[in-house]
Scaffold this motif. Sequence first.
Motif, PDB file in Angstrom:
ATOM      1  N   GLY A  13       0.796  -1.219   0.000  1.00 22.35           N
ATOM      2  CA  GLY A  13       0.000   0.000   0.000  1.00 22.35           C
ATOM      3  C   GLY A  13       0.829   1.270   0.000  1.00 22.35           C
ATOM      4  N   GLN A  14       2.079   1.170   0.437  1.00 23.53           N
ATOM      5  CA  GLN A  14       2.967   2.328   0.459  1.00 23.53           C
ATOM      6  C   GLN A  14       3.725   2.508  -0.854  1.00 23.53           C
ATOM      7  OE1 GLN A  14       5.252   1.032   3.883  1.00 23.53           O
ATOM      8  NE2 GLN A  14       4.310   2.593   5.194  1.00 23.53           N
ATOM      9  N   MET A  15       3.648   1.512  -1.733  1.00 27.09           N
ATOM     10  CA  MET A  15       4.354   1.600  -3.008  1.00 27.09           C
ATOM     11  C   MET A  15       3.747   2.733  -3.829  1.00 27.09           C
ATOM     12  SD  MET A  15       4.781  -2.325  -4.161  1.00 27.09           S
ATOM     13  CE  MET A  15       5.924  -3.444  -3.388  1.00 27.09           C
ATOM     14  N   ALA A  67      11.933   1.660  -3.082  1.00 26.98           N
ATOM     15  CA  ALA A  67      10.782   1.845  -3.975  1.00 26.98           C
ATOM     16  C   ALA A  67       9.796   0.683  -3.850  1.00 26.98           C
ATOM     17  CB  ALA A  67      11.254   1.978  -5.419  1.00 26.98           C
ATOM     18  N   GLY A  68      10.274  -0.450  -3.328  1.00 24.36           N
ATOM     19  CA  GLY A  68       9.421  -1.627  -3.198  1.00 24.36           C
ATOM     20  C   GLY A  68       9.571  -2.612  -4.339  1.00 24.36           C
ATOM     21  N   ARG A  84      10.011  -8.410  -5.872  1.00 24.57           N
ATOM     22  CA  ARG A  84       8.696  -8.441  -5.221  1.00 24.57           C
ATOM     23  C   ARG A  84       7.596  -8.560  -6.284  1.00 24.57           C
ATOM     24  NH1 ARG A  84       8.349  -3.956  -0.600  1.00 24.57           N
ATOM     25  NH2 ARG A  84       6.359  -5.011  -0.331  1.00 24.57           N
ATOM     26  N   THR A  85       7.653  -9.635  -7.040  1.00 24.37           N
ATOM     27  CA  THR A  85       6.768  -9.856  -8.183  1.00 24.37           C
ATOM     28  C   THR A  85       5.298  -9.800  -7.789  1.00 24.37           C
ATOM     29  OG1 THR A  85       8.491 -11.274  -9.101  1.00 24.37           O
ATOM     30  CG2 THR A  85       6.320 -11.385 -10.130  1.00 24.37           C
ATOM     31  N   THR A  86       4.922 -10.539  -6.766  1.00 23.00           N
ATOM     32  CA  THR A  86       3.511 -10.592  -6.367  1.00 23.00           C
ATOM     33  C   THR A  86       3.017  -9.232  -5.909  1.00 23.00           C
ATOM     34  OG1 THR A  86       3.734 -12.919  -5.761  1.00 23.00           O
ATOM     35  CG2 THR A  86       1.842 -11.728  -4.848  1.00 23.00           C
ATOM     36  N   ARG A  91      -0.326  -4.493  -6.905  1.00 17.87           N
ATOM     37  CA  ARG A  91      -0.426  -3.029  -6.771  1.00 17.87           C
ATOM     38  C   ARG A  91      -0.494  -2.335  -8.128  1.00 17.87           C
ATOM     39  NH1 ARG A  91      -1.894   1.429  -4.679  1.00 17.87           N
ATOM     40  NH2 ARG A  91      -0.361   2.877  -3.873  1.00 17.87           N
ATOM     41  N   PHE A  92       0.345  -2.781  -9.083  1.00 16.29           N
ATOM     42  CA  PHE A  92       0.413  -2.165 -10.412  1.00 16.29           C
ATOM     43  C   PHE A  92       0.407  -3.270 -11.477  1.00 16.29           C
ATOM     44  CE2 PHE A  92       2.750   0.707  -7.505  1.00 16.29           C
ATOM     45  CZ  PHE A  92       1.898   1.791  -7.562  1.00 16.29           C
TER      46      PHE A  92
END
Length: 103
Positions: A13-15, A67-68, A84-86, A91-92
Motif C-alpha cells: 500500500g505504500q508503493m 521503492a518496493g 517483489r513480483t507478487t 499493486r500495479f
Amino acid sequence: MGPARSLEHPTPGQMNLDTILSALADPVRRTIVAQLAGGHDDQACIEFELPVSKSTSTHHFRVLREAGVISQQYQGTKILNSLRTTDLSVRFPGLLDAVLAAA
C-alpha cells in the motif's frame, strides 16, 4: 548471538508509482531487476556483475528496495535480493511485465 538484522521495505500500500518508475528509469537498476526476474531470486549483491563501483551498486540496490521493487534479507553477512513480483503485480498490474519486455 544478537537479533537478526533487517532492512525496511514499503508495504504494498505504500508503493508509489512515481517512485517505482524513477527507480526503474536507470539502466543498471533494470539490469538488476531483469537478472532477478530471470530466476536468480535470493541472489547476493556481490553476485551481480554490474558496470559500477561497489558503493554505486549498493546505492542502486537501496533505491530498488526503498521503492518496493526488490526485497533484501540478511543471511549471515550477505544480503539476498528478491524481486517483489507478487506485490508489484497486485499493486500495479502489468507494470513489471511491461518493463521487462521493454528491456
